[in-house]
Write an enzyme that holds these catalytic residues in place. Structure first.
Site, PDB file in Angstrom:
ATOM      1  N   ARG A  52      23.025  56.112  53.865  1.00 18.46           N
ATOM      2  CA  ARG A  52      23.148  54.661  54.108  1.00 18.46           C
ATOM      3  C   ARG A  52      22.545  53.859  53.099  1.00 18.46           C
ATOM      4  NH1 ARG A  52      21.109  53.438  58.591  1.00 18.46           N
ATOM      5  NH2 ARG A  52      19.473  52.356  57.684  1.00 18.46           N
ATOM      6  N   TYR A 104      43.176  34.809  48.542  1.00 21.65           N
ATOM      7  CA  TYR A 104      43.711  35.947  49.205  1.00 21.65           C
ATOM      8  C   TYR A 104      43.644  35.318  50.783  1.00 21.65           C
ATOM      9  CZ  TYR A 104      43.256  40.369  51.773  1.00 21.65           C
ATOM     10  OH  TYR A 104      43.393  41.615  52.602  1.00 21.65           O
ATOM     11  N   ASP A 177      35.633  36.223  42.476  1.00 20.61           N
ATOM     12  CA  ASP A 177      36.611  37.283  42.877  1.00 20.61           C
ATOM     13  C   ASP A 177      37.561  37.691  41.416  1.00 20.61           C
ATOM     14  OD1 ASP A 177      38.541  39.013  43.654  1.00 20.61           O
ATOM     15  OD2 ASP A 177      38.991  37.846  45.626  1.00 20.61           O
ATOM     16  N   LYS A 202      41.842  48.192  44.312  1.00 15.63           N
ATOM     17  CA  LYS A 202      42.816  47.751  43.543  1.00 15.63           C
ATOM     18  C   LYS A 202      42.850  48.293  41.915  1.00 15.63           C
ATOM     19  CE  LYS A 202      44.112  44.850  47.102  1.00 15.63           C
ATOM     20  NZ  LYS A 202      42.788  44.639  47.620  1.00 15.63           N
TER      21      LYS A 202
END
Length: 386
Positions: A52, A104, A177, A202
């Site tokens: 982690r 978005y 972004d 993406k």
């Protein structure tokens, strides 16, 4: 390979932050499918204790992304929204955020449905007009959130101008972004941004086979907070997804070139078609953000939105449901071309009144242009438009 001798983006995409595996000489970064690591003595280890906190495959990806964005620190997360969520956790109740009004739908949902209840306040403004940002800045403003080009209206925001404004107001953090552009087309840190976010699902992954987010920064203090939250909250990706992202990045530059070439051909076809009302693509000289896009982007991207004459939602439904090569699906940036209806898909969580304020009508169609032959994609669109 030393980063100091790597100048070109393609060379960095393939080599930056990566070394052959020291134990075997493997050229490709191994998938370290492990949760924990042997220690020589309590607290004495080789830099890895628990996956982690750190994982060698993930660390290689984080170093590579930092190099591609021209930053010092890279962090990856289980999704783009997990990355945004981690950044917002650096804020405190009462803090205010100024955001792009065309963004978005998942980001809007996280802002309004989750963090407003936790005491943050959000202002959504058309950031193409710098004065709209300045009017909302006050002593509680801590973060400016920019998408450019915006999703789905393809508006372009001047990152450098917003960065100058943020710094002049006491050092407000500027986050960008960069999902629609990828690091190949645009590098916001070099334009003055403090942190860059990607939905690596993406263009970075590029093959529609992973879900991932990333944050990149050169701000040491911010990076320390983000590393703490990454470990403390634990929204990290697994090593297999990190391996897939690394594999995708190696062709990012050549993929983006083809995405952009195809998008230009299709944007021009759509604009010339008698049944198309309006095409949103920043490569057109009469696009309001064209000159800014030319200044801050390498090319104009692979995303296009358009409306059909008559502006009837039933025509949009019929068109996107009849496509044969384009796939009707959410997401973007993969090798295959996708068509979507933002009002009912990616942006359904934004109230209609808010969508209409930014120009997002119920008849808008969004295209993610893939790597197929442009002539076939045009034939597909021509068929449904007729």
């Amino acid at each position: 390979m030393s980063n100091t001798i790597m100048k070109g983006f393609g060379t960095k995409a393939i080599h930056a932050g990566l070394e052959p595996d020291p134990s075997t000489g493997a050229v490709m970064t191994p998938i370290y499918q492990t949760s924990t690591y042997a220690q020589e003595a309590p607290g004495v280890h080789k830099g890895f204790e628990y996956s982690r906190t750190h994982n060698p495959t993930r660390k290689a990806l984080e170093n590579n992304l930092a190099a591609l964005e021209g930053g010092k620190h890279g962090l990856v997360f289980a999704s783009g929204l997990a990355a945004i969520d981690t950044l917002l956790k650096t804020l405190h109740p009462g803090d205010e955020v100024i955001s792009t009004n065309d963004l978005y739908g998942g980001t809007y949902r996280l802002f309004v449905k989750v963090y407003e209840k936790l005491g943050l306040k959000f202002h959504f403004v058309p950031m193409q007009d710098l004065s709209s940002i300045e009017k909302k800045i006050n002593e509680k403003t801590r973060l400016i959130w920019v998408e450019t080009p915006t999703n789905p209206m393809l508006n372009v925001i001047d990152i450098e101008s917003v960065a100058t404004l943020a710094k002049s107001k006491g050092g407000i953090l500027l986050a960008v972004d960069n999902t629609f552009s990828s690091p190949y087309l645009q590098q916001p840190l070099k334009l003055g941004a403090d942190v860059v976010m990607h939905s690596a699902t993406k263009y970075i992954g590029g093959h529609s086979d992973l879900v991932m987010g990333a944050l990149i920064t050169s701000n040491d203090n911010l990076a320390e907070q983000l590393y703490f939250l990454q470990n403390a909250a634990g929204a990290i990706p697994g090593p297999m997804d990190c391996f897939l992202a690394l594999r995708g990045i190696k062709t990012l530059h050549v993929r983006m070139q083809r995405h952009c070439e195809n998008a230009e051909k299709i944007a021009r076809f759509l604009r010339s078609h008698p049944k198309v009302e309006k095409v949103f693509w920043p490569g057109f000289p009469d696009h309001p953000g064209h000159d800014i896009a030319k200044k801050q982007m390498r090319a104009f991207g692979g995303m296009i939105s358009f409306t059909i004459k008559g502006d009837r939602v039933e025509d949009a439904y019929k068109a996107i449901s009849s496509l044969k090569i384009f796939t009707l699906a959410e997401s973007l940036g993969g090798v295959e071309s996708l068509a979507g209806h933002p009002a009912t898909m990616t942006h359904a969580s934004i109230p209609k009144a808010e969508r209409l304020k930014s120009g997002l009508s119920d008849s808008l169609i969004r295209l993610s242009i893939g790597l197929e032959d442009a002539e076939d994609l045009i034939a597909d669109l021509k068929h449904v438009l007729q």
